[in-house]
Motif scaffolding. Structure first.
Motif, PDB file in Angstrom:
ATOM      1  N   ARG A 157      -5.929  -0.255   3.770  1.00 28.05           N
ATOM      2  CA  ARG A 157      -5.231   0.778   4.502  1.00 28.05           C
ATOM      3  C   ARG A 157      -4.400   0.157   5.604  1.00 28.05           C
ATOM      4  O   ARG A 157      -4.797  -0.831   6.203  1.00 28.05           O
ATOM      5  CB  ARG A 157      -6.225   1.795   5.076  1.00 28.05           C
ATOM      6  N   THR A 187      -2.239   5.704   2.022  1.00 35.29           N
ATOM      7  CA  THR A 187      -2.452   4.308   2.408  1.00 35.29           C
ATOM      8  C   THR A 187      -2.213   4.129   3.896  1.00 35.29           C
ATOM      9  O   THR A 187      -2.943   3.436   4.585  1.00 35.29           O
ATOM     10  CB  THR A 187      -1.515   3.386   1.605  1.00 35.29           C
ATOM     11  N   ARG A 201       4.123  -7.622   2.784  1.00 41.21           N
ATOM     12  CA  ARG A 201       3.986  -7.711   1.328  1.00 41.21           C
ATOM     13  C   ARG A 201       2.889  -8.685   0.932  1.00 41.21           C
ATOM     14  O   ARG A 201       2.203  -8.477  -0.076  1.00 41.21           O
ATOM     15  CB  ARG A 201       5.324  -8.097   0.701  1.00 41.21           C
ATOM     16  N   GLY A 252       3.181  -0.070  -2.757  1.00 38.42           N
ATOM     17  CA  GLY A 252       1.818   0.284  -3.137  1.00 38.42           C
ATOM     18  C   GLY A 252       0.825  -0.693  -2.541  1.00 38.42           C
ATOM     19  O   GLY A 252       1.189  -1.750  -2.018  1.00 38.42           O
ATOM     20  N   ALA A 253      -0.432  -0.324  -2.571  1.00 38.57           N
ATOM     21  CA  ALA A 253      -1.472  -1.148  -1.964  1.00 38.57           C
ATOM     22  C   ALA A 253      -2.693  -1.174  -2.863  1.00 38.57           C
ATOM     23  O   ALA A 253      -2.973  -0.207  -3.573  1.00 38.57           O
ATOM     24  CB  ALA A 253      -1.847  -0.599  -0.580  1.00 38.57           C
ATOM     25  N   VAL A 261       5.278   0.501   2.517  1.00 40.97           N
ATOM     26  CA  VAL A 261       3.952   0.637   1.919  1.00 40.97           C
ATOM     27  C   VAL A 261       4.015   1.586   0.727  1.00 40.97           C
ATOM     28  O   VAL A 261       3.427   1.318  -0.337  1.00 40.97           O
ATOM     29  CB  VAL A 261       2.932   1.132   2.955  1.00 40.97           C
ATOM     30  N   ALA A 262       4.753   2.674   0.874  1.00 35.34           N
ATOM     31  CA  ALA A 262       4.866   3.639  -0.223  1.00 35.34           C
ATOM     32  C   ALA A 262       5.593   3.032  -1.416  1.00 35.34           C
ATOM     33  O   ALA A 262       5.233   3.290  -2.575  1.00 35.34           O
ATOM     34  CB  ALA A 262       5.598   4.886   0.260  1.00 35.34           C
ATOM     35  N   LEU A 285      -0.211  -6.650   1.305  1.00 36.47           N
ATOM     36  CA  LEU A 285      -0.314  -5.658   0.228  1.00 36.47           C
ATOM     37  C   LEU A 285      -0.639  -6.310  -1.113  1.00 36.47           C
ATOM     38  O   LEU A 285      -1.123  -5.635  -2.036  1.00 36.47           O
ATOM     39  CB  LEU A 285       1.000  -4.876   0.120  1.00 36.47           C
TER      40      LEU A 285
END
Length: 402
Positions: A94, A2, A50, A88-89, A84-85, A53
């Protein structure tokens, strides 16, 4: 992955059908150097990140969120990657962290200049344009059928339907255009005005006179024969009026203020900001409000509309008198007004340079609306007087000191 680097190639996710690119740019905590304050700003930016995301991204749409982090805050880049990890996205989104370095000698403004001019990279023309170009140099804009570019401040938020909302508005406006190569600069009138207090958040659904970063964007068809990076998302004005429309027209862009949009952007005000105003003067109409307690996902409490991308029309505001001033490296002050747009070509203008309430210099009436004056070591505000015939019809003073 991502999280991408600026060297990763970017091209349409699905070139076999209509494809769209949305870029969202943020400068993280550009001027702060105190560790505790940086941490406070990162917690605010977490809400911004967030909310990005959490976007509901349509099929066939690529979204790049580019966050600019100065080289003295490299640990923040690692924390963004971890965030981000952890969260999640959605597919199609990206995140790119672009590391930049503040110039050793500053940005060419005196230390007594307004902090945005002295320190903020997104306020510096043409540095901001060059920075955006470098951050996206491997993005193939021509490969997309629709390109939308926007920014958002590092403490504001999007509702989950914001991208769908923006794309609906952009598509509608471009479909109605008779020029397939037209470039639009679009400002949305309606937004959430959020007051953050220690005990919670007051969320108001309002029609806002100003268009803040996150609620304005560039939109154009892909493959257009122009360089989009010549116009930074940070060059979009807060006031979408007839005077600024003329300025953008000369740059080949149509300034468009949209009325009746569904709200999907949250403009957050906090008491410790440089500007502590709740911006009440800019509220035209309030549609509703609610209060959440501290720690609640306030933007997630906003009621989702039955449809997004809808509007009731477009209407620019009447031109608003402005006066601007900035300190040059030479120590001179460059000043200007837009009085010719607000009061016509016959308007004569005069300038006072004020230290406190005392006038330290004056420029007499003329039809020359821009100039420079050498006032070394004098921290002043600039006031313009507009005269038609023998009557002063308007005045305006800079809200900052140069």
């Amino acid at each position: 992955m991502t999280l991408i680097s600026t060297t990763d190639p970017m091209s349409p996710a699905s070139p076999d059908h209509t494809s769209t690119l949305v870029t969202i740019e943020t400068v993280f905590c550009d001027v702060e150097t105190v560790t505790g304050r940086i941490e406070e700003y990162f917690q605010r930016y977490r809400s911004t990140l967030r909310s990005i995301l959490a976007q509901d991204i349509p099929d066939g749409v690529d979204v790049i969120h580019t966050v600019y982090v100065s080289s003295d805050k490299l640990h923040i880049a690692r924390r963004i990657e971890a965030e981000v990890a952890a969260v999640g996205a959605p597919a199609g989104l990206r995140v790119s962290v672009f590391i930049y370095t503040h110039p050793t000698g500053g940005y060419g403004h005196l230390s007594t200049s307004h902090v945005d001019m002295a320190m903020a990279p997104n306020k510096q023309w043409p540095r901001r344009e060059a920075m955006s170009r470098r951050a996206h140099e491997n993005v193939d804009l021509a490969g997309y059928d629709l390109v939308v570019r926007m920014g958002i401040d590092d403490d504001d938020v999007f509702a989950p339907w914001h991208i769908r909302n923006v794309l609906g508005v952009a598509t509608d406006l471009l479909d109605r255009s008779t020029d397939p190569a037209e470039v639009l600069a679009v400002g949305l009138e309606r937004c959430y005005l959020i007051r953050a207090d220690p005990d919670g958040y007051l969320v108001r659904d309002v029609d806002f006179i100003r268009c803040m970063s996150g609620n304005k964007f560039f939109a154009h068809r892909g493959g257009a024969v122009f360089d989009p990076w010549q116009q930074s998302v940070w060059s979009l004005p807060e006031t979408f009026d007839t005077g600024r429309a003329e300025t953008f027209r000369r740059m080949g862009t149509t300034l468009t203020r949209v009325r009746g949009n569904q709200p999907s952007f949250g403009y957050v005000r906090r008491g410790r900001n440089l500007s502590v105003s709740d911006k009440e003067a800019y509220v035209q109409l309030e549609h509703g409000r609610f209060v959440t307690t501290r720690g609640v996902d306030f933007i997630g409490q906003c009621p989702q509309p039955s449809s997004v991308g809808t509007t009731t029309g477009t209407e620019l505001l009447p031109a608003e008198l402005t006066v601007t001033a900035r300190r040059l490296e030479s120590g001179a002050i460059k000043y200007a007004t837009n009085a010719r747009y607000t009061h016509g070509p016959d308007a004569a203008v005069a300038y006072y340079f004020l230290k406190g309430n005392d006038r330290v210099h004056a420029v007499p009436y003329s039809r020359t609306h821009i100039g420079e004056v050498q006032l070394d070591d004098e921290r002043v505000r600039v006031k313009v007087f507009v005269r038609l015939g023998d009557r002063v019809v308007a005045t305006k003073t800079t809200g900052y000191t140069v």
